[in-house]
Design an enzyme around this catalytic site. Structure first.
Site, mmCIF file in Angstrom:
data_model
loop_
_atom_site.group_PDB
_atom_site.id
_atom_site.type_symbol
_atom_site.label_atom_id
_atom_site.label_comp_id
_atom_site.label_asym_id
_atom_site.label_seq_id
_atom_site.Cartn_x
_atom_site.Cartn_y
_atom_site.Cartn_z
ATOM 1 N N ASP A 286 -31.872 -20.146 63.661
ATOM 2 C CA ASP A 286 -31.757 -19.303 62.471
ATOM 3 C C ASP A 286 -32.826 -19.635 61.431
ATOM 4 O O ASP A 286 -33.136 -20.803 61.185
ATOM 5 C CB ASP A 286 -30.363 -19.515 61.853
ATOM 6 C CG ASP A 286 -30.132 -18.636 60.641
ATOM 7 O OD1 ASP A 286 -30.245 -17.399 60.789
ATOM 8 O OD2 ASP A 286 -29.855 -19.175 59.548
ATOM 9 N N GLU A 328 -35.431 -16.850 65.270
ATOM 10 C CA GLU A 328 -34.947 -15.827 64.344
ATOM 11 C C GLU A 328 -35.953 -15.757 63.201
ATOM 12 O O GLU A 328 -35.809 -16.402 62.174
ATOM 13 C CB GLU A 328 -33.541 -16.144 63.836
ATOM 14 C CG GLU A 328 -32.867 -14.925 63.213
ATOM 15 C CD GLU A 328 -33.084 -14.814 61.711
ATOM 16 O OE1 GLU A 328 -33.338 -13.692 61.230
ATOM 17 O OE2 GLU A 328 -33.001 -15.835 61.008
HETATM 18 C C1 OTU Z 1 -30.655 -15.270 58.709
HETATM 19 O O1 OTU Z 1 -31.354 -14.183 58.148
HETATM 20 C C2 OTU Z 1 -29.311 -14.738 59.166
HETATM 21 O O2 OTU Z 1 -29.500 -13.767 60.163
HETATM 22 C C3 OTU Z 1 -28.563 -14.220 57.973
HETATM 23 O O3 OTU Z 1 -27.357 -13.599 58.319
HETATM 24 C C4 OTU Z 1 -28.324 -15.383 57.046
HETATM 25 O O4 OTU Z 1 -27.791 -14.905 55.846
HETATM 26 C C5 OTU Z 1 -29.598 -16.168 56.737
HETATM 27 O O5 OTU Z 1 -30.443 -16.375 57.864
HETATM 28 C C6 OTU Z 1 -29.244 -17.535 56.197
HETATM 29 O O6 OTU Z 1 -28.750 -18.386 57.187
HETATM 30 O O7 OTU Z 1 -33.315 -13.408 55.351
HETATM 31 O O8 OTU Z 1 -31.712 -11.269 55.291
HETATM 32 O O9 OTU Z 1 -37.212 -14.130 58.669
HETATM 33 O O10 OTU Z 1 -34.925 -12.663 57.865
HETATM 34 O O11 OTU Z 1 -33.656 -15.892 58.433
HETATM 35 C C7 OTU Z 1 -31.540 -12.192 56.292
HETATM 36 C C8 OTU Z 1 -35.937 -14.609 58.847
HETATM 37 C C9 OTU Z 1 -32.527 -13.332 56.245
HETATM 38 C C10 OTU Z 1 -34.951 -14.039 57.838
HETATM 39 C C11 OTU Z 1 -33.617 -14.540 58.169
HETATM 40 C C12 OTU Z 1 -32.479 -14.376 57.297
#
Ligand code: OTU
Length: 652
Positions: A286, A328
């Site tokens: 993540d 991710e």
């Molecule tokens: C991720 O997303 C997860 O998919 C989210 O659900 C979480 O809230 C977040 O991490 C925190 O753990 O900015 O709008 O480039 O897009 O890490 C979602 C990567 C996010 C980001 C992503 C993030």
């Protein structure tokens, strides 16, 4: 240097040499072999992060000790699977995989309940399940579990680690893959490390970025964008207990980990290996672009993020080489490629990445009815390293970011700012004629930037059509959904469905009444599974039946076409018709499929001569989806509104 292909050769040779000899019992030889291949890499990478600040030798030894411990405790059946996958390093590229992501509690209450629902997924053809965060997290606000309080415990509401182990065992028997999140950028403020840091323990304050005053935070803020500008403005939060400012790029209860501290790296590596040893096949790493922070930068996509990922990969290659990583990273095309590794690390970082650019472009093309931007940006996406693959998807639990560059929009003679505004309005249902029912997410009033929330059904107009009880609009929306799914299933990579999309679940507005969720409209597209609606998939003529069986059929056909495996065999085939998105897929045994998708709400035509140019014999062409010959109009191939063809030469 470790090279998967060479390694598989090496195994073959070793197997031959071993024939007739008694087998070593503990398999330690595999550990030694892999360690030997990766040893220089460990030195190099740890040196890049910590070399100038300390002697690297003891750190390498500490890491190797951790690796050995996790190797020793890794179960025999998992070790066997590791070797099987090492011998066939292309295992992930196969077209047989089809994924779905879901929240355990929204789908089946808990992990025990989930076991009872697997047949539903099997019926659809899903054999890769990404379970949303399920580790222990705070009660109340926890960002859907993306605030982990204990990396070794399952959230008690959902079950226990034993349930996970059991599920992975059952999945292995059925050849189903399990993917779990590994939230490596931050912990919750209730994690033991955070609690100790709050109470003033200096060792654990070094696990995070904590400052006595606003001096450094203010400097950081000058160049750090905000992730959630509305719900969580700023990148630092004041912690009353310690009286310090803590870096929190996401919400104030998600404390950013400090990877400058090698102890953090070791702890997090251990946490990831622990999950791997429970039998998890795929880890979704993540928020990887955020893990390394540097003053004066955006603190995203820094080079050191890649060093950390390469290190994780090398360590996993030694202990659990059968486990794949998803990056991710929802970032621009030129950045995303780096997460597959570059230079001598090409293909040696993350195995899988989200194809977020294509995803956003499908939505752009659907709104505009034209595929120029989709084609232009796709044609500029560089080829990824062989053996890496995409997750292709339409919706996830997150918002849709319009992650393409303004220059590409301007290059088509379109005003980028106006176009982005149009897309937000279109999907919020505010644009004249739009039947979408999404909502803007993360509106940044300083930059004018916004993203989009909403389920697949809401954004394609299905929710509205059902609300209006308008059969014509229902047909249009179902057409849109099945066309988009057909593209995702054919593109090359792991298709990933979001739970509920297969029966067209609408937005869930109940989050607005929940004070722990009301500030985050991403909850609208994370509805509870509606099992009553799912039952209607068995009744002909219902929306659920049309969608479920439409998708099930597409999945079945995808699995039967070897040219849909992701061998980097993808080529755009422009058709001179701006409403049609078209690409060719092939395998190396002479099988080819031309995908033609009509993004326009009206009939469209493609000249046969274009197919001849590609070298396709139109007399022999059949649509693999409908199993019939395509419709012709004189020398033109005709596509109905939102029709998608998978055209291949039939042998008969
Ligand atoms: C991720 O997303 C997860 O998919 C989210 O659900 C979480 O809230 C977040 O991490 C925190 O753990 O900015 O709008 O480039 O897009 O890490 C979602 C990567 C996010 C980001 C992503 C993030």
């Amino acid at each position: 240097m470790y090279d998967p292909k060479l390694h598989s050769h090496l195994y073959r040779q070793l197997d031959q040499l071993k024939k007739g000899q008694t087998k070593s019992k503990n398999g330690q030889a595999h550990f030694e072999l892999r360690l030997a291949s990766n040893y220089p890499t460990l030195y190099e990478l740890l040196g890049e992060l910590y070399g100038s600040r300390m002697e690297i030798q003891p750190l390498v030894e500490e890491v190797v000790l951790v690796l050995h411990n996790y190797y020793k405790t890794r179960k025999a059946d998992l070790k066997k699977l590791d070797i099987k996958r090492e011998k066939n390093p292309d295992w992930l590229l196969n077209q047989k995989w089809v994924g779905m992501m879901l929240y355990v509690d929204h789908f089946a209450e808990d992990l025990k309940g989930l076991k009872g629902k697997i047949t539903y997924l099997e019926e659809l053809g899903v054999n890769f399940l990404h379970l949303m965060p399920l580790l222990k997290c705070p009660d109340g606000e926890n960002d859907g579990g993306y605030a982990v309080s204990d990396f070794q415990k399952v959230e008690p509401r959902l079950g226990s680690m034993d349930d996970i182990v059991e599920i992975t065992k059952e999945f292995r028997k059925k050849d189903i893959l399990l993917g779990l999140d590994f939230v490596m950028n931050h912990t919750s403020d209730e994690h033991d490390w955070a609690e100790k840091a709050k109470s003033g323990d200096p060792k654990y304050q070094e696990y995070y970025f904590m400052f006595d005053n606003r001096d450094v935070p203010d400097q950081f803020e000058q160049t750090m964008p905000e992730v959630f500008p509305e719900a969580a403005p700023g990148n630092f939060s004041f912690d009353e207990a310690s009286g310090k400012w803590v870096m929190t790029q996401f919400h104030n209860y998600q404390w950013d980990l400090n990877y400058y501290n090698p102890q953090v790296l070791i702890e997090m590596l251990s946490a990831a290996l622990f999950l791997a040893n429970q039998g998890v096949d795929i880890l979704r790493l993540d928020a990887v672009p955020f893990v390394w922070k540097k003053l004066g930068t955006a603190c995203r996509n820094e080079y050191e993020c890649h060093v950390i990922l390469r290190l994780f990969k090398a360590c996993f290659q030694i202990v659990a080489p059968g486990v794949a990583f998803i990056a991710e990273a929802i970032v621009r095309p030129h950045e995303i490629m780096k997460y597959f590794g570059e230079g001598k690390y090409s293909g040696r970082e993350c195995d899988i990445a989200y194809n977020a650019t294509s995803m956003a472009l499908y939505w752009e093309a659907l709104a505009s009815g034209e595929t120029n931007l989709l084609q232009r940006v796709t044609s500029n996406i560089p080829e990824k390293p062989y053996r890496t693959t995409w997750i292709n998807y339409l919706r996830s639990h997150d918002d849709i970011g319009l992650g393409f560059d303004d220059e590409d929009i301007y290059a088509l003679g379109i005003n980028a700012i106006e176009h982005r505004k149009f897309l937000i309005e279109f999907y919020s249902g505010k644009y004249p004629g739009s039947t979408a029912m999404g909502a803007p997410f993360g509106m940044n009033h300083k930059t004018g930037d916004a993203r989009i929330s909403g389920t697949l059904a809401a954004l394609t107009g299905l929710e509205k059509a059902i609300e209006l009880d308008n059969q014509e609009l229902i047909d249009v929306a179902i057409g849109r959904i099945l066309m988009l799914q057909a593209i995702v299933l054919a593109y090359g990579g792991l298709p990933m469905l979001y739970s509920g999309n297969e029966i067209g679940l609408p937005n869930d507005y109940s989050y607005q009444k929940d004070k722990e969720k009301s500030y985050d409209n991403r909850w609208m597209h994370r509805p509870l599974m509606d099992w009553k609606a799912a039952e209607r998939r068995n009744k002909k003529g219902t929306v659920e039946h049309r969608l479920f069986h439409g998708m099930k059929h597409l999945i079945k056909v995808r699995k039967s076409l070897t040219e849909f495996a992701d061998l980097n065999s993808f080529k755009l085939e422009p058709t001179e018709n701006k409403h049609i998105f078209s690409f060719l897929r092939w395998d190396y045994n002479g099988n080819r499929t031309l995908v033609l998708a009509n993004f326009f709400n009206g009939n469209q035509f493609v000249k046969q001569e274009i197919l001849h140019r590609i070298g396709l014999n139109t007399l022999k062409l059949k649509d693999a989806i409908s199993q019939s010959t395509p419709t012709y109009f004189h020398d033109l191939i005709e596509l109905q509104p939102y029709q998608c063809y998978w055209l291949r030469e039939s042998s008969s």
